[in-house]
Design a protein around this motif. Structure first.
Motif, short mmCIF file in Angstrom:
data_model
loop_
_atom_site.label_atom_id
_atom_site.label_comp_id
_atom_site.label_asym_id
_atom_site.label_seq_id
_atom_site.Cartn_x
_atom_site.Cartn_y
_atom_site.Cartn_z
N SER A 284 0.82 -1.21 0.00
CA SER A 284 0.00 0.00 0.00
C SER A 284 0.85 1.26 0.00
CB SER A 284 -0.94 0.00 1.21
OG SER A 284 -0.21 0.11 2.42
N LEU A 285 2.09 1.15 0.43
CA LEU A 285 3.01 2.30 0.44
C LEU A 285 3.80 2.44 -0.85
CD1 LEU A 285 4.43 1.95 4.07
CD2 LEU A 285 2.98 3.82 3.24
N SER A 286 3.70 1.44 -1.74
CA SER A 286 4.59 1.38 -2.90
C SER A 286 4.44 2.56 -3.84
CB SER A 286 4.35 0.07 -3.67
OG SER A 286 3.02 0.01 -4.16
N THR A 287 3.24 3.13 -3.96
CA THR A 287 3.03 4.25 -4.87
C THR A 287 2.69 5.55 -4.14
OG1 THR A 287 0.68 3.73 -5.14
CG2 THR A 287 2.22 2.69 -6.69
N PHE A 288 2.83 5.56 -2.83
CA PHE A 288 2.49 6.76 -2.05
C PHE A 288 3.47 7.88 -2.39
CE2 PHE A 288 2.71 9.11 2.13
CZ PHE A 288 1.48 9.74 1.99
N SER A 289 2.95 9.01 -2.84
CA SER A 289 3.81 10.12 -3.26
C SER A 289 4.05 11.12 -2.15
CB SER A 289 3.18 10.84 -4.46
OG SER A 289 1.86 11.28 -4.15
N GLY A 290 3.40 10.90 -1.00
CA GLY A 290 3.61 11.78 0.14
C GLY A 290 4.87 11.43 0.91
N THR A 291 4.90 11.85 2.16
CA THR A 291 6.09 11.73 3.01
C THR A 291 5.83 10.72 4.12
OG1 THR A 291 6.53 14.06 2.53
CG2 THR A 291 7.75 13.08 4.36
N VAL A 292 6.88 9.98 4.49
CA VAL A 292 6.75 8.96 5.52
C VAL A 292 7.83 9.17 6.58
CG1 VAL A 292 6.74 6.49 6.06
CG2 VAL A 292 5.82 7.28 3.87
N LEU A 293 7.41 9.22 7.83
CA LEU A 293 8.32 9.26 8.98
C LEU A 293 8.01 8.03 9.81
CD1 LEU A 293 10.48 10.94 10.52
CD2 LEU A 293 8.59 12.03 11.75
N VAL A 294 8.99 7.14 9.99
CA VAL A 294 8.68 5.83 10.55
C VAL A 294 9.71 5.39 11.58
CG1 VAL A 294 9.89 4.67 8.64
CG2 VAL A 294 8.17 3.41 9.93
#
Length: 325
Positions: A284-294
């Motif tokens: 589900s994250l593969s095409t996410f164009s936003g930002t991720v802080l993990v």
């Protein structure tokens, strides 16, 4: 699972038990090959059923049915019935797989500005004197489209930092010193294992999922809930108090997906998920164009989601993994 499993057994929704030799990754590969073969066989079976039904119908259209033609027609219809039973058994597992693995992606409702968040000299000290986070010399900017991991041992302030960023616009949890500034268009989806307790116990799954969004597109709502393991009548019948910890984690991720934020703050997102749901999260994250802080202790998960930079705690140094394009 890869380290110790030598056999994987899957029980499908129709009670079919399939045994695969090998570790978890080998199971995924072999299962996909099996289902692809079944998909091809199912298409051939459909063609066979159509041919048989057409042949049986032809006997009826020839006029008055004789004893001989009636016998032939019934034989063909029995063959068609058998073929449909076989098709149901084949498609049972295949449809289950498509339903469970049809990818639903995290999407942005709107793009953020170039600088998503800036963290400057942040510290967090509680009233009892405990210093939960101490980064007085750190000045970092999280950029649009970047995926940053916070790395460090337990107790160095990883979750504290994520919680501070998540609450940068309210007074619920604030820094003792320093500043956290969010970009004007930044919208946040925050996941942490402990906030699953914030889900309202007597809400149904559907009510909880749509509490802060318009439920006009029920097709999308049902598709996303189905992707995270909730389907059929249970979404309008089952209450939050009846869900397991892993199901609550899945529901929280579904809620975030439905809200379409452009900054995902994920604190140990896979700690309560089954291997299948971890696969779903990665996909589900593969095409996410936003930002991720993990934050995650699982290096394989961080590798799969494509981290750009790591912030190493407690010293606050940055490590570049790959360049942001």
């Amino acid at each position: 699972l890869n380290a110790f499993a030598t056999r994987v057994i899957e029980i499908t929704n129709i009670g079919r038990v399939i045994v695969f030799e090998g570790n978890y990754n080998q199971f995924i590969q072999k299962r996909d090959m099996l289902f692809e073969a079944e998909r091809v066989a199912a298409e051939q079976k459909k063609q066979e059923i159509e041919r048989l039904r057409t042949a049986a119908k032809r006997f009826k259209t020839w006029g008055r049915e004789t004893q001989e033609t009636a016998r032939k027609r019934k034989t063909i219809e029995r063959r068609a019935d058998r073929a449909e039973t076989e098709l149901d058994e084949m498609l049972g597992a295949h449809v289950r797989r498509e339903h469970r693995y049809k990818i639903q992606h995290f999407e942005e409702d709107q793009a953020s500005c170039k600088d998503v968040a800036r963290v400057q000299g942040v510290t967090k000290q509680y009233e009892n004197g405990f210093m939960a986070l101490n980064l007085p010399h750190v000045d970092i900017t999280l950029r649009r489209g970047e995926r940053m991991a916070i790395i460090g041992k337990n107790g160095v302030g990883k979750s504290t930092l994520l919680r501070l960023v998540a609450h940068a616009r309210d007074e619920e949890f604030s820094a003792t010193s320093g500043s956290i500034d969010l970009g004007s268009n930044t919208t946040i989806g925050y996941y942490a294992p402990d906030i699953t307790s914030d889900l309202k116990a007597h809400n149904t799954i559907l009510n909880e999922a749509t509490e802060h969004i318009s439920a006009s597109d029920m097709g999308r709502v049902r598709a996303i809930l189905g992707y995270w393991g909730f389907s059929g009548e249970e979404i309008v019948r089952k209450q939050i108090k009846d869900l397991s910890m892993s199901q609550r984690a899945q529901l929280l991720l579904a809620k975030i997906m439905l809200e379409r934020p452009n900054l995902l703050i994920l604190d140990e997102p896979i700690s309560n998920l089954s291997p299948n749901m971890v696969d779903n999260l990665v996909a589900s994250l593969s095409t996410f164009s936003g930002t991720v802080l993990v934050v995650s202790h699982e290096q394989s998960f961080l590798d799969q989601i494509g981290i750009h930079r790591c912030l190493l705690l407690p010293n606050g140094s940055l490590e570049i993994i790959r360049e942001l394009r």
